[in-house]
Scaffold this motif. Structure first.
Motif, short mmCIF file in Angstrom:
data_model
loop_
_atom_site.label_atom_id
_atom_site.label_comp_id
_atom_site.label_asym_id
_atom_site.label_seq_id
_atom_site.Cartn_x
_atom_site.Cartn_y
_atom_site.Cartn_z
N GLY A 1 7.08 1.65 -14.90
CA GLY A 1 8.06 2.70 -15.11
C GLY A 1 8.21 3.67 -13.94
O GLY A 1 9.02 4.58 -13.99
N THR A 2 7.43 3.47 -12.87
CA THR A 2 7.58 4.34 -11.70
C THR A 2 8.91 4.05 -11.03
O THR A 2 9.21 2.88 -10.73
CB THR A 2 6.42 4.13 -10.69
OG1 THR A 2 5.19 4.36 -11.34
CG2 THR A 2 6.55 5.06 -9.50
N ASP A 3 9.68 5.06 -10.82
CA ASP A 3 10.99 4.95 -10.20
C ASP A 3 10.88 4.25 -8.83
O ASP A 3 9.98 4.55 -8.05
CB ASP A 3 11.58 6.35 -10.04
CG ASP A 3 12.94 6.34 -9.41
OD1 ASP A 3 13.86 5.76 -10.02
OD2 ASP A 3 13.08 6.89 -8.30
N GLU A 4 11.80 3.32 -8.56
CA GLU A 4 11.77 2.59 -7.29
C GLU A 4 11.88 3.52 -6.09
O GLU A 4 11.29 3.27 -5.04
CB GLU A 4 12.90 1.55 -7.25
CG GLU A 4 12.52 0.25 -7.90
CD GLU A 4 13.54 -0.85 -7.62
OE1 GLU A 4 13.94 -1.00 -6.45
OE2 GLU A 4 13.91 -1.53 -8.58
N LYS A 5 12.65 4.58 -6.24
CA LYS A 5 12.81 5.55 -5.16
C LYS A 5 11.47 6.21 -4.84
O LYS A 5 11.12 6.41 -3.68
CB LYS A 5 13.85 6.60 -5.56
CG LYS A 5 14.45 7.36 -4.45
CD LYS A 5 15.51 8.30 -4.99
CE LYS A 5 16.59 8.50 -3.95
NZ LYS A 5 17.64 9.40 -4.43
N LYS A 6 10.70 6.54 -5.87
CA LYS A 6 9.38 7.15 -5.68
C LYS A 6 8.42 6.15 -5.03
O LYS A 6 7.61 6.52 -4.18
CB LYS A 6 8.80 7.63 -7.01
CG LYS A 6 9.40 8.92 -7.50
CD LYS A 6 8.68 9.41 -8.74
CE LYS A 6 9.27 10.73 -9.18
NZ LYS A 6 8.57 11.28 -10.34
N GLN A 7 8.51 4.90 -5.43
CA GLN A 7 7.66 3.87 -4.84
C GLN A 7 7.94 3.74 -3.34
O GLN A 7 7.02 3.74 -2.52
CB GLN A 7 7.90 2.52 -5.52
CG GLN A 7 7.45 2.45 -6.96
CD GLN A 7 7.72 1.10 -7.59
OE1 GLN A 7 7.65 0.07 -6.91
NE2 GLN A 7 8.03 1.08 -8.87
N ARG A 8 9.23 3.63 -3.03
CA ARG A 8 9.64 3.49 -1.62
C ARG A 8 9.23 4.73 -0.82
O ARG A 8 8.73 4.62 0.30
CB ARG A 8 11.15 3.27 -1.55
CG ARG A 8 11.60 2.42 -0.41
CD ARG A 8 13.06 2.01 -0.45
NE ARG A 8 13.98 2.85 -1.19
CZ ARG A 8 14.48 2.56 -2.38
NH1 ARG A 8 14.14 1.43 -2.99
NH2 ARG A 8 15.33 3.37 -2.98
N SER A 9 9.42 5.89 -1.41
CA SER A 9 9.08 7.15 -0.74
C SER A 9 7.59 7.22 -0.43
O SER A 9 7.19 7.62 0.68
CB SER A 9 9.49 8.33 -1.62
OG SER A 9 9.05 9.53 -1.07
N TYR A 10 6.75 6.82 -1.38
CA TYR A 10 5.30 6.84 -1.17
C TYR A 10 4.89 5.89 -0.04
O TYR A 10 4.13 6.26 0.86
CB TYR A 10 4.57 6.47 -2.46
CG TYR A 10 3.06 6.37 -2.29
CD1 TYR A 10 2.27 7.50 -2.38
CD2 TYR A 10 2.45 5.15 -2.04
CE1 TYR A 10 0.89 7.41 -2.22
CE2 TYR A 10 1.09 5.04 -1.87
CZ TYR A 10 0.30 6.18 -1.96
OH TYR A 10 -1.06 6.09 -1.80
N LEU A 11 5.40 4.66 -0.08
CA LEU A 11 5.03 3.69 0.94
C LEU A 11 5.59 4.07 2.31
O LEU A 11 4.94 3.85 3.34
CB LEU A 11 5.48 2.28 0.53
CG LEU A 11 4.78 1.74 -0.73
CD1 LEU A 11 5.35 0.37 -1.10
CD2 LEU A 11 3.27 1.68 -0.56
#
Length: 196
Positions: free
Chosen positions: A33-43
């Protein structure tokens, strides 16, 4: 035409991809459920923030982080604070890339450290601790390290000048000169006399 690997690409190749890989890697992922935008931002943050580390340091960091996954199964990406902690242990981040810490030198404290002869030791303290030397204990530590660095530098410089240098003397002198140059650049120009 040869491809030039970016710092971001190198961090992804040596750290992020192996940690994310399920085949021989750790299989790190984000909670469901983690937003893809948040995933991309973290990486992206990880790739940018860790670009100062060398290849061996990134491999060391990969080993450290692999044991610090989040969640019950330890398979979620570690918190940013965990990444920063282990990256600092691998090699302190250059102070020039920490505007919050570097700005300390532009204040009255930079010229004060220069006048006290503790400029380089202060810079090394801040890089290591990610904070200025506030307490009396911190200041004593900086003063003692400054005296030791200056003694070693003077002795090595004298041996080099006399042609009787130990194997590491020239490297020590060059290292200290580079640190001094970096610290002086952080302080910038001294204020003009009589300036308000």
């Amino acid at each position: 035409m040869t491809d030039v690997e970016t710092k971001r690409g190198r961090v992804r190749r040596l750290l992020i991809d192996p940690l994310a890989s399920g085949y021989g890697g750790m299989g790190f992922r984000f909670p469901k459920g983690t937003d893809e935008k948040k995933q991309r931002s973290y990486l992206d943050w990880m790739a940018d923030w860790l670009g100062y580390l060398g290849d061996e340091e990134l491999r060391l960091l990969r080993a450290c982080l692999s044991a610090h996954g989040e969640g019950a199964q330890r398979c979620f990406w570690p918190q940013r604070a965990t990444v920063v902690f282990y990256a600092q242990a691998a090699r302190p981040r250059p102070i020039e890339t920490w505007p919050e810490c570097a700005s300390w030198f532009a204040s009255i404290e930079g010229p004060k450290a220069r006048a006290e002869g503790t400029l380089v030791a202060t810079m090394l303290f801040i890089e290591c601790n990610i904070r200025p030397p506030y307490t009396p204990k911190d200041r004593r530590e900086v003063t003692a390290r400054a005296a030791e660095l200056q003694r070693c530098y003077t002795e090595a410089s004298e041996r080099v000048a006399r042609g009787r240098a130990y194997p590491d003397d020239a490297q020590m002198v060059a290292w200290y000169d580079r640190l001094t140059e970096r610290a002086e650049a952080l302080v910038g120009a001294e204020p003009q006399e009589g300036a308000a």
